[in-house]
Write an enzyme that holds these catalytic residues in place. Structure first.
Site, mmCIF file in Angstrom:
data_model
loop_
_atom_site.group_PDB
_atom_site.id
_atom_site.type_symbol
_atom_site.label_atom_id
_atom_site.label_comp_id
_atom_site.label_asym_id
_atom_site.label_seq_id
_atom_site.Cartn_x
_atom_site.Cartn_y
_atom_site.Cartn_z
ATOM 1 N N ARG A 137 -0.122 -38.910 18.341
ATOM 2 C CA ARG A 137 0.090 -39.261 19.737
ATOM 3 C C ARG A 137 1.586 -39.519 19.940
ATOM 4 N NH1 ARG A 137 -4.312 -42.316 17.780
ATOM 5 N NH2 ARG A 137 -6.297 -41.863 18.809
ATOM 6 N N LYS A 162 -3.886 -46.340 18.226
ATOM 7 C CA LYS A 162 -4.721 -46.674 19.377
ATOM 8 C C LYS A 162 -6.103 -47.157 18.944
ATOM 9 C CE LYS A 162 -6.577 -44.555 23.580
ATOM 10 N NZ LYS A 162 -6.690 -43.302 24.367
ATOM 11 N N HIS A 268 0.433 -34.651 24.894
ATOM 12 C CA HIS A 268 -0.862 -34.692 24.210
ATOM 13 C C HIS A 268 -1.390 -33.295 23.886
ATOM 14 C CE1 HIS A 268 -3.321 -37.995 22.892
ATOM 15 N NE2 HIS A 268 -4.426 -37.357 23.224
ATOM 16 N N ARG A 271 -1.281 -32.471 20.203
ATOM 17 C CA ARG A 271 -2.371 -33.074 19.415
ATOM 18 C C ARG A 271 -3.666 -32.272 19.597
ATOM 19 N NH1 ARG A 271 -4.111 -38.108 17.149
ATOM 20 N NH2 ARG A 271 -6.082 -38.899 18.005
ATOM 21 N N HIS A 294 -9.822 -40.925 14.931
ATOM 22 C CA HIS A 294 -10.887 -41.246 15.889
ATOM 23 C C HIS A 294 -11.905 -42.192 15.256
ATOM 24 C CE1 HIS A 294 -10.208 -37.284 18.334
ATOM 25 N NE2 HIS A 294 -9.387 -38.257 18.697
ATOM 26 N N TYR A 303 -13.485 -30.820 20.384
ATOM 27 C CA TYR A 303 -12.736 -29.639 19.941
ATOM 28 C C TYR A 303 -13.647 -28.503 19.501
ATOM 29 C CZ TYR A 303 -8.902 -32.874 20.363
ATOM 30 O OH TYR A 303 -8.012 -33.770 20.874
#
Length: 321
Positions: A137, A162, A268, A271, A294, A303
């Site tokens: 990120r 995050k 972004h 990524r 994640h 994805y």
């Protein structure tokens, strides 16, 4: 208790929990909007009904996204539970919810990535290479410290991301030498700062108390520092901060415009492209989940949908029959 006093208390509680400046501005902003929406009535005189009315107003009249509405609710939850000491957990807040849109991420082809990267120069190009090459990120790139690049094991360490899940990702060999040169640049810059009586850097959480000398150590300096020393808005200390998000974002936007690519290019997108290209090359979804940091594989599964959409290239339009 005046409105100003209340917001000052809110800032104190936010800083006590080491939330970012961006979160502080956002939370205080929502608290202000909530109070003004109810004609400057003090929050202690309000509760469930007023919160529901405000959140419903955001969804119906302001037409905000579900993410924005959730952010507003989290700010009010913080105000009541952490600042005023009024629990909301058992009040079952019910408001008309903003519709949660499911977005399919826009991705670039490998050729498009190269075209945009070629439009960047110097440190901004290196930062974009890291975003695409490591799936980072923007904030994760900006907050990298010298110590986070492990040239011995070819790893990049990502701390306090995050998802609050620390991770490592492979160091791209293509930029290894450029990263070495960047570290040397930071070392020299830090030596000059120390000679000028500066050289201090912001340390997260309680690290500055635990390691009182660390803020002047080279390994803790930002990998991508600003060219000038600035004043920390919270402490008033003069320090060298990392390159600003808006500065990096502006350079990416200009590079995208020069490339002639008409997709909506944000930081972004690198990524998204990283994850999609890994999936296309045969890397399993669980590994990609770990690399992206994640919490849930469901987040990463988006994805697989992107790849399925891209694979529809084999389906021809009736116009082409």
């Amino acid at each position: 208790m005046s409105k100003k006093k209340l917001l000052d208390l809110a800032r104190e509680q936010i800083r006590l929990r080491h939330y970012s400046m961006q979160t502080e501005k956002s939370y205080v902003g929502w608290m202000k909007r909530y109070i003004f929406f109810h004609h400057k009535k003090h929050p202690v005189e309000m509760g469930k009904a007023e919160i529901e009315a405000f959140l419903t107003h955001l969804a119906v009249e302001r037409n905000v996204s579900a993410t924005t509405q959730n952010q507003a609710f989290n700010a009010l939850l913080f105000l009541y539970t952490q600042v005023l000491g009024i629990p909301l957990k058992d009040q079952n807040i019910q408001a008309l919810r903003a519709q949660q849109r499911v977005h399919v991420p826009v991705v670039l082809t490998k050729e498009e990535v190269i075209r945009i990267l070629s439009g960047l120069a110097g440190v901004y190009q290196l930062m974009a290479y890291l975003m695409y090459g490591c799936g980072l990120r923007m904030k994760e790139v900006l907050q990298l410290r010298v110590k986070d690049i492990d040239f011995g094991f070819d790893r990049v360490y990502v701390w306090d991301s995050k998802s609050l899940k620390d991770r490592t990702v492979p160091l791209p060999q293509k930029i290894k030498q450029r990263l070495r040169l960047q570290v040397e640049y930071v070392e020299e810059l830090h030596r000059m700062d120390l000679a000028d009586g500066c050289g201090s850097v912001y340390l997260p959480h309680a690290l500055e108390r635990k390691y009182p000398a660390a803020h002047k150590e080279t390994k803790w300096q930002y990998l991508f520092p600003m060219k000038t020393i600035s004043t920390d808005p919270r402490t008033g200390l003069r320090r060298r901060h990392h390159i600003l998000e808006r500065t990096f974002g502006r350079n990416i936007k200009l590079a995208a415009e020069k490339s002639g690519i008409h997709k909506r290019v944000t930081s972004h997108i690198f990524r998204h492209s990283y994850a999609t290209h890994l999936l296309q090359s045969g890397v399993d979804i669980r590994s990609i989940q770990e690399l992206l940091g994640h919490k849930s594989v469901e987040t990463t599964m988006i994805y697989t949908h992107v790849v399925k959409e891209l694979n529809k290239e084999s389906i021809k339009s009736p116009l082409d029959f």
